[in-house]
Design an enzyme around this catalytic site. Structure first.
Site, PDB file in Angstrom:
ATOM      1  CE  LYS A  78      -3.893   1.665   2.987  1.00 27.64           C
ATOM      2  NZ  LYS A  78      -4.532   1.427   4.230  1.00 27.64           N
ATOM      3  CB  SER A 126      -7.653   3.505   3.335  1.00 26.59           C
ATOM      4  OG  SER A 126      -6.986   2.719   4.113  1.00 26.59           O
ATOM      5  CB  SER A 144      -7.971   0.344   6.184  1.00 25.25           C
ATOM      6  OG  SER A 144      -8.464   1.789   6.430  1.00 25.25           O
TER       7      SER A 144
END
Ligand SMILES: *[C@@H]1O[C@H](CO)[C@@H](O)[C@H](O)[C@H]1NC(C)=O
Ligand SMILES: *[C@@H]1O[C@H](CO)[C@@H](O)[C@H](O)[C@H]1NC(C)=O
Length: 546
Positions: free
Chosen positions: A142, A216, A240
């Site tokens: 990420k 996210s 997330s």
């Protein structure tokens, strides 16, 4: 301020009339928003849905544990593995838009070096397995987790940035022989449950490109869902690591607080309790790979042991809930309830285990706990609070005005966070402390119920993946995940079948802190029994029926 006085009443006397009114108001206004905007957002459903092309390289169907073993035995070249993943990334990214920046060429070079090393080394297989457990495996990361030299803007358009060094977890991945392939998309500063920003745009769901991949960690989840990633590093402050995993049909694990270092994440925070709410964790396609990856990124021996303990399913106590308890959230839809009952039935018939309904009194305050405690976390890095350079902090009011005149470079959710954060700061300390007391009580209730050998089966969300922007009226419904950040519990989201729209369904397995091995063991059983991750082109054949 009245609002909080009423809230106070609720906490002391349970369900005062005032709180019922506030809840009804919030629920009502979100419902109005839903009536106003829902049809607009749902218009996307009229567009044609696109599916990712089927996977044609069998390497992509092998768990990491197996590929690592075959690389160590020189049965397969590391370069071949990396090239297979690079090809798949290039094939699917135009459809899902998940990659912020890749390092494919460097990765292939590193793979060749590993092949050369394996040709010449005298290290035996066991030694490589213990010292370099990830040798030759691709890892995707990420963008909010620093990878030296790679983009680290995290969706903020006017402050492009590159990581100057590796986050602790990334350094550990490299030490273990893992090869970072790319950094992937997030909402602006990870502040929303839908992955879009003004740098990379929106990430789409591989099972239905009209829908969101969630957030996210949406970029990671979308890549895994299409088989373009194997092992992934993600983070979790309000679901997330779990919501996108559910929306994209893969496993997502949020570990026990402080078992994995949170250093090198953007945003970070100065709040001394940050790491008890926020966690870096992992997503994988194969549950069998969870201990492998988590052990590598663990920062203590306790954690390394805790990720690997073996347990017999018969020795686990099972409880379930099919609603988060708060009257302010929507109920879970029938498909999502269905998977909970499916697992319950399976455990009861196969293992003769009684799966009991959990009675956790204070879960009825799960929304208040989630909203007020998480939004009160202090000194989180945002554009309104530039920890690196306070003089560059922007004013919430100015940015809001600019947004209204289409002049802001920021996204709506990131600005909203600034506004709501300012409002929540006004909550009197005494009220906040009462919420902390409630949290302690709820933690105790969990401790007593689950002990060190119990798990709670809990919905991941109220429905399968929604359309982009539908997060707007869904804010309260994310309580299903946020509450476990508030409590600091380890959770594994497990994929379990598909709904009639061929979208992945899933559920959360929750345990007390320190009991990650329980949730991992159950995830592995769910994978063995129900199939776990299936590529998008197979979802139609596997559509789940009750
Ligand atoms: C989520 O919850 C809110 C109320 O808290 C509700 O108004 C909204 O319609 C829900 N979203 C969906 C998609 O049902
Ligand atoms: C923060 O941590 C301290 C000590 O670890 C604890 O006493 C306190 O309750 C925590 N606060 C919150 C908001 O969790």
């Amino acid at each position: 301020m009245k609002l909080f006085n009423v809230l106070h009443g609720d906490l002391c006397f349970d369900y005062s009339v005032g709180v019922a009114i506030i809840r009804t108001l919030i629920k009502g206004s979100l419902f109005c928003l839903y009536c106003l905007l829902g049809p607009l957002f749902k218009l996307r459903g009229l567009k044609k849905k696109r599916l990712c092309p089927p996977i044609d390289n069998q390497i992509l169907f092998k768990p990491a544990t197996e590929i690592a073993r075959r690389i160590r035995r020189r049965e397969i070249g590391c370069e071949e593995v990396i090239i297979a993943y690079v090809k798949r990334c290039k094939e699917v990214n135009p459809l899902i838009n998940a990659i912020v920046e890749d390092r494919f060429e460097a990765a292939v070079r590193e793979a060749r070096d590993i092949d050369d090393f394996l040709k010449s080394t005298t290290m035996n297989e066991a030694k490589i397995a213990s010292e370099k457990p990830l040798l030759g495996l691709p890892v995707t990361i990420k963008e909010s987790i620093a990878v030296q030299g790679m983009s680290y803007s995290v969706g903020v358009k006017d402050t492009p940035s590159r990581a100057t060094c590796d986050a602790n977890v990334v350094a550990k991945i490299r030490e273990a022989g893992g090869i970072p392939l790319l950094v992937s998309n997030t909402p602006e500063l990870c502040l929303w449950w839908d992955t879009f920003n003004k740098v990379t745009g929106a990430t789409r769901n591989p099972y239905d490109t009209r829908r969101t991949a969630g957030g996210s960690s949406g970029g990671e989840a979308a890549l895994l869902g299409t088989g373009a990633s194997l092992l992934s590093l993600v983070s979790d402050i309000a679901g997330s690591a779990r919501l996108p995993a559910m929306f994209c049909g893969v496993f997502g694990h949020k570990p026990t607080p402080n078992w994995v270092s949170v250093e090198g994440h953007k945003p970070g925070a100065y709040d001394k309790n940050w790491s008890s709410f926020f966690a870096i964790g992992s997503m994988v396609r194969y549950a069998s790979d969870l201990p492998l990856l988590l052990t590598v990124i663990a920062q203590t021996d306790e954690a390394r042991i805790g990720f690997n303990k073996k347990v017999c399913l018969e020795d686990i106590k099972f409880f379930y809930m099919d609603h988060c308890g708060s009257s302010a959230t929507n109920s879970v839809n029938n498909d999502m309830k269905g998977v909970i009952y499916k697992l319950k039935r399976y455990l009861e018939t196969t293992y003769s285990i009684k799966v009991q309904k959990a009675n956790l009194e204070d879960m009825k305050l799960s929304l208040e706990l989630s909203a007020f405690i998480l939004l009160r976390i202090q000194d989180i890095y945002t554009m309104f609070n530039r920890l690196d350079d306070p003089k560059k902090s922007k004013s919430v009011l100015m940015e809001t005005l600019k947004y209204l005149f289409f002049m802001s470079s920021h996204t709506f959710p990131a600005i909203c966070y600034g506004i709501i954060n300012n409002i929540i700061k006004q909550l009197p300390v005494s009220e906040y402390n009462k919420l902390l007391e409630t949290r302690m009580r709820l933690k105790k209730q969990f401790e007593e119920l689950l002990g060190d050998n119990g798990v709670l089966i809990f919905p991941s969300f109220i429905s399968s993946a929604h359309y982009p922007h539908e997060g707007l009226y869904n804010v309260c419904n994310y309580t299903y995940m946020m509450i476990f950040n508030v409590l600091g519990f380890p959770v594994t989201q497990c994929p379990l079948g598909f709904d009639k729209n061929q979208l992945p369904l899933g559920l959360q397995i929750v345990a007390n802190p320190g009991c990650d091995y329980l949730t991992i063991a159950v995830a592995q059983e769910i994978e063995r029994t129900f199939g776990g991750w299936r590529e998008p082109s197979e979802s139609k054949r596997l559509t789940y029926t009750t």
